[in-house]
Design an enzyme around this catalytic site. Structure first.
Site, short mmCIF file in Angstrom:
data_model
loop_
_atom_site.label_atom_id
_atom_site.label_comp_id
_atom_site.label_asym_id
_atom_site.label_seq_id
_atom_site.Cartn_x
_atom_site.Cartn_y
_atom_site.Cartn_z
N CYS A 189 -2.02 10.39 -6.31
CA CYS A 189 -3.05 11.29 -5.78
C CYS A 189 -4.26 10.49 -5.27
O CYS A 189 -4.93 9.80 -6.05
CB CYS A 189 -3.47 12.26 -6.89
SG CYS A 189 -4.94 13.22 -6.55
N CYS B 32 -7.60 11.42 -6.89
CA CYS B 32 -7.60 10.90 -8.27
C CYS B 32 -7.95 9.43 -8.29
O CYS B 32 -8.71 8.97 -9.15
CB CYS B 32 -6.24 11.12 -8.92
SG CYS B 32 -5.72 12.84 -9.05
#
Length: 162
Positions: free
Chosen positions: A85, A88
């Site tokens: 991600c 993230c």
């Protein structure tokens, strides 16, 4: 009891998909693992948890399904994330900086949703990153998306350390 159930449902609805990187991968903790975790906390670093560690250090939702009971002694932030991600990965260095900056005042945990799908599902995590802010007393607050450092600092100072 209804209020607590509603809180857990709200947390589940607000939460999205999350993950945590853990060398234990669901296995029981050894004395060496516990010593390493304590040393990491003392050094002001981000701590990767699996489900078993989460249940003992943050919230045992299996033991207390109808009542929020924080298991820790310091306020904490739980980051539900995945390695693949992009947002993230953008939040990760911010959390590392904050762990060092607020060393001894708060703990910062990471949960890899790809490794701990059950834990992510228990909190209704459907998008990542999902951040859980947990004060020592009271109910936690959840946020989704890649928050800027200023927002983390605001939540830490105004919500976790108030």
């Amino acid at each position: 009891m209804q209020k607590t159930r509603n809180l857990l449902c709200l947390l589940a609805l607000c939460a999205s998909f999350s993950c945590t990187l853990s060398a234990n991968n669901g296995k029981e903790l050894t004395d060496k693992d516990a010593t390493t975790a304590i040393a990491t906390e003392a050094e002001g670093k981000v701590i990767h948890l699996n489900k078993a560690e989460f249940l003992t250090r943050v919230f045992n939702y299996e033991k207390n399904p109808n009542e929020w009971k924080y298991e820790g002694t310091l306020p904490c932030i739980v980051d539900f994330y995945a390695d693949w991600c992009g947002p993230c990965r953008a939040v990760s260095p911010i959390l590392e900086e904050l762990a060092a900056q607020y060393k001894g005042k708060i703990l910062i945990y990471k949960i890899n949703v790809d490794l701990d799908k059950e834990l992510a599902a228990a909190f209704g995590v459907r998008s990542i990153p999902t951040i859980l802010f947990i004060p020592t007393k009271g109910t936690p607050m959840m946020a989704q998306g890649a928050l800027p450092k200023e927002e983390f600092v605001k939540q830490i100072d105004d919500f976790l350390l108030k």
